[in-house]
Write a protein that holds these residues in place. Structure first.
Motif, PDB file in Angstrom:
ATOM      1  N   LYS A  64       0.675  -1.553   0.219  1.00 45.04           N
ATOM      2  CA  LYS A  64       0.119  -0.042  -0.299  1.00 45.04           C
ATOM      3  C   LYS A  64       0.601   1.428   0.148  1.00 45.04           C
ATOM      4  O   LYS A  64       0.729   2.329  -0.741  1.00 45.04           O
ATOM      5  CB  LYS A  64      -1.109  -0.480   1.375  1.00 45.04           C
ATOM      6  CG  LYS A  64      -0.175   0.400   2.314  1.00 45.04           C
ATOM      7  CD  LYS A  64      -1.576   1.076   3.377  1.00 45.04           C
ATOM      8  CE  LYS A  64      -1.234   1.305   5.196  1.00 45.04           C
ATOM      9  NZ  LYS A  64      -0.287  -0.125   5.572  1.00 45.04           N
ATOM     10  N   SER A 198       2.729   4.370  12.167  1.00 44.04           N
ATOM     11  CA  SER A 198       4.172   4.504  11.270  1.00 44.04           C
ATOM     12  C   SER A 198       4.812   5.433  11.382  1.00 44.04           C
ATOM     13  O   SER A 198       4.843   6.302  12.016  1.00 44.04           O
ATOM     14  CB  SER A 198       2.694   4.915   9.879  1.00 44.04           C
ATOM     15  OG  SER A 198       3.697   4.600   7.885  1.00 44.04           O
ATOM     16  N   GLY A 232       6.249   0.610   9.710  1.00 42.41           N
ATOM     17  CA  GLY A 232       6.643   0.837  11.076  1.00 42.41           C
ATOM     18  C   GLY A 232       8.549   1.206  10.440  1.00 42.41           C
ATOM     19  O   GLY A 232       8.427   3.225  11.473  1.00 42.41           O
ATOM     20  N   GLU A 270       6.953  -6.025   7.964  1.00 42.70           N
ATOM     21  CA  GLU A 270       6.652  -5.434   6.939  1.00 42.70           C
ATOM     22  C   GLU A 270       6.653  -3.800   6.548  1.00 42.70           C
ATOM     23  O   GLU A 270       5.441  -3.293   6.486  1.00 42.70           O
ATOM     24  CB  GLU A 270       5.013  -6.127   7.035  1.00 42.70           C
ATOM     25  CG  GLU A 270       4.480  -7.150   7.432  1.00 42.70           C
ATOM     26  CD  GLU A 270       3.307  -7.190   8.103  1.00 42.70           C
ATOM     27  OE1 GLU A 270       2.380  -5.424   8.170  1.00 42.70           O
ATOM     28  OE2 GLU A 270       2.725  -7.840   8.621  1.00 42.70           O
ATOM     29  N   ARG A 273       7.044   2.165   4.623  1.00 44.65           N
ATOM     30  CA  ARG A 273       7.886   3.483   3.500  1.00 44.65           C
ATOM     31  C   ARG A 273       9.181   3.224   3.730  1.00 44.65           C
ATOM     32  O   ARG A 273       9.914   4.067   2.801  1.00 44.65           O
ATOM     33  CB  ARG A 273       7.264   4.168   5.290  1.00 44.65           C
ATOM     34  CG  ARG A 273       7.554   5.326   4.861  1.00 44.65           C
ATOM     35  CD  ARG A 273       7.391   6.089   6.711  1.00 44.65           C
ATOM     36  NE  ARG A 273       6.555   6.100   7.212  1.00 44.65           N
ATOM     37  CZ  ARG A 273       5.401   8.166   6.429  1.00 44.65           C
ATOM     38  NH1 ARG A 273       5.991   8.252   5.832  1.00 44.65           N
ATOM     39  NH2 ARG A 273       4.215   8.080   6.693  1.00 44.65           N
ATOM     40  N   TYR A 368       3.481   6.817   0.659  1.00 43.18           N
ATOM     41  CA  TYR A 368       2.313   7.157   0.616  1.00 43.18           C
ATOM     42  C   TYR A 368       2.198   8.744  -0.196  1.00 43.18           C
ATOM     43  O   TYR A 368       1.552   9.962   0.725  1.00 43.18           O
ATOM     44  CB  TYR A 368       1.993   7.699   2.062  1.00 43.18           C
ATOM     45  CG  TYR A 368       2.328   6.165   2.667  1.00 43.18           C
ATOM     46  CD1 TYR A 368       1.290   4.948   2.868  1.00 43.18           C
ATOM     47  CD2 TYR A 368       3.393   6.320   3.955  1.00 43.18           C
ATOM     48  CE1 TYR A 368       1.495   3.664   3.042  1.00 43.18           C
ATOM     49  CE2 TYR A 368       3.107   4.656   4.101  1.00 43.18           C
ATOM     50  CZ  TYR A 368       2.084   3.767   4.079  1.00 43.18           C
ATOM     51  OH  TYR A 368       2.477   2.336   4.363  1.00 43.18           O
TER      52      TYR A 368
HETATM   53  C1  LIG Z   1       0.602   0.855   6.706  1.00 44.43           C
HETATM   54  C2  LIG Z   1       0.207  -0.785   6.771  1.00 44.43           C
HETATM   55  C3  LIG Z   1       2.449  -1.214   6.752  1.00 44.43           C
HETATM   56  C4  LIG Z   1       3.447  -0.824   6.466  1.00 44.43           C
HETATM   57  O1  LIG Z   1       3.797   0.363   6.917  1.00 44.43           O
HETATM   58  P1  LIG Z   1       5.215   1.345   7.260  1.00 44.43           P
HETATM   59  O2  LIG Z   1       4.683   2.294   8.342  1.00 44.43           O
HETATM   60  O3  LIG Z   1       4.949   2.297   5.739  1.00 44.43           O
HETATM   61  O4  LIG Z   1       5.859   0.737   7.068  1.00 44.43           O
HETATM   62  C5  LIG Z   1       2.890  -3.226   7.396  1.00 44.43           C
HETATM   63  N1  LIG Z   1       1.651  -4.134   7.656  1.00 44.43           N
HETATM   64  C6  LIG Z   1       0.357  -3.085   7.476  1.00 44.43           C
HETATM   65  C7  LIG Z   1      -0.289  -4.346   8.246  1.00 44.43           C
HETATM   66  C8  LIG Z   1       0.010  -1.883   7.363  1.00 44.43           C
HETATM   67  O5  LIG Z   1      -1.246  -2.218   7.335  1.00 44.43           O
END
Ligand SMILES: *Cc1c(COP(=O)(O)O)cnc(C)c1O
Length: 410
Positions: A64, A198, A232, A270, A273, A368
């Protein structure tokens, strides 16, 4: 020479950008009427290599943050084999773009039809959930499959992050025992996942979340096969300079090693960003100046949603030749639409003599930013150019320099 290709939303297939030279100032020289998105594949490649080599587990890209097929290909080519998808459209996009990738459906609230299509058509075996209802949905939609990895999402604090993800998803402490126990009976592999919010500004966010994980495991007394620390991981923006990513990795690894799990358990993350923030920026034109307010041709409905709605400060640079020698001054921006909300407070520091007709590069929009564009009010642009200069800031370039200077000292 610069090469163009169409901007990449969810729908179009990849246009395989060929290698091109150029930098932000080259784009300004062409006096584009519309905003231009600059793409830096080398920056995303560097981030992907960093995560795939240094994170002490598996890094899956959270699609995303930026679903561009070209970006997906760059990440794949640089060691990212797993993808965190949240909607059936993302599942289809990644399966089409990277047929050999492993997909993990990590949205804890899914349509049953989406689960079924993901499982039966696209081979998805990993699903997250945060309630018994969702567990039952996954069971029904996969016809009680025996080869599932089920990740139970825990609710954890977002207090160390710039963008909270704490109120919408995640099982509460009083719910986790039953949920883990029930999921264990269905799952071939049982995971626990969370998201600290995040742009987490300190590794402590993960250490604290791992304490919640420990408590949940101890209370439920189940065997856990996967610990997924979510996203995050930060990038760097004005006023938001985080500690080095290695510190996050060390903290996570230490906490993981001390959990009461089998020694063959896997560690996953995961990142969204952190893998793509440096991948793109946008070159905009100043259409009007009113005091310290600049009316630019991209905004809240374009790549600057976060700048408008959560006051995110992106780095900016005036692209003028010769360079202005006037001192910096704080500016705010108005976007091109007729809407008062199309306003970015900043402050954005630019030479005090900015005038209409100047071009500005707004950096670190790979995460984003480009992903959020709309065509509201007839504005927006799909012109995209691949450039080879460095992003306006980087977590990874500094690292390389630091490593290099350590080597010199040795
Ligand atoms: C948005 C999201 C991420 C990515 O988060 P970042 O802060 O961009 O690293 C990872 N896992 C899930 C479930 C999310 O909703």
């Amino acid at each position: 020479m610069v090469q163009h290709h169409r901007a990449l939303g969810l729908a179009p297939l990849s246009t395989a950008a060929s290698s091109v030279a150029g930098s932000a100032i080259d784009i300004a020289r062409r006096s584009p009427v519309q905003p231009v998105t600059l793409i830096r594949p080398h920056a995303a490649a560097r981030a992907a290599r960093f995560f795939s080599e240094k994170f002490p587990g598996r890094s899956m890209y959270a699609v995303k943050a930026n679903p561009s097929p070209d970006l997906l290909q760059v990440l794949w080519d640089n060691g990212i084999t797993h993808y965190d998808v949240a909607s059936i459209a993302e599942v289809r996009l990644v399966s089409r773009t990277l047929p050999d990738a492993t997909l993990c459906f990590m949205h804890p609230v899914k349509a049953e039809e989406a689960i079924a299509e993901a499982y039966f058509t696209h081979g998805v075996r990993v699903f997250s959930l945060d309630s018994i209802e969702e567990l039952e949905k996954v069971e029904r939609a996969t016809r009680h499959a025996a080869d599932l990895t089920l990740c139970v999402r825990l609710r954890v604090s977002s207090e160390h992050s710039k963008l909270s993800l704490a109120s919408k998803f995640g099982a509460m402490p009083h719910e986790t025992k039953e949920l883990l126990f029930r999921a264990r009976q269905t799952a071939d592999a049982l995971g626990i996942c969370f998201h600290v919010g995040s742009q987490a500004m300190t590794p402590d966010a993960y250490a604290q979340a791992m304490e919640r994980v420990r408590a949940a495991i101890v209370e439920a007394a189940v065997t856990v096969d996967v610990i997924d620390v979510g996203g995050g991981f930060p990038s760097t923006y004005p006023g938001m300079e985080p500690p080095p990513l290695e510190r996050y990795f060390e903290t996570i690894h230490r906490a993981f090693e001390s959990l009461p799990i089998s020694y063959s358990a896997e560690l996953w993350a995961e990142p969204g960003r952190a893998l793509c923030a440096e991948y793109s920026s946008v070159v905009v034109r100043v259409e009007k100046r009113r005091g310290a307010e600049l009316y630019i041709n991209d905004g809240a409905y374009g790549a600057l949603f976060d700048a408008a709605h959560i006051g995110w400060r992106f780095p900016v640079t005036l692209l003028r030749e010769p360079e202005s020698e006037v001192r910096d001054h704080p500016f705010s921006f108005y976007g091109p639409t007729c809407d008062d909300m199309d306003h970015m407070a900043g402050p954005f520091l630019l030479p005090a003599d900015v005038v209409a007709g100047d071009y500005i590069e707004i950096g670190m929009l790979g995460a984003y930013g480009s992903a959020m564009r709309t065509g509201f009010n007839g504005f927006g642009s799909d012109e995209t150019v691949v450039v080879e200069d460095e992003p306006m800031a980087s977590l990874y370039v500094e690292l390389e320099t630091r490593v290099a200077s350590n080597v010199v000292k040795l």
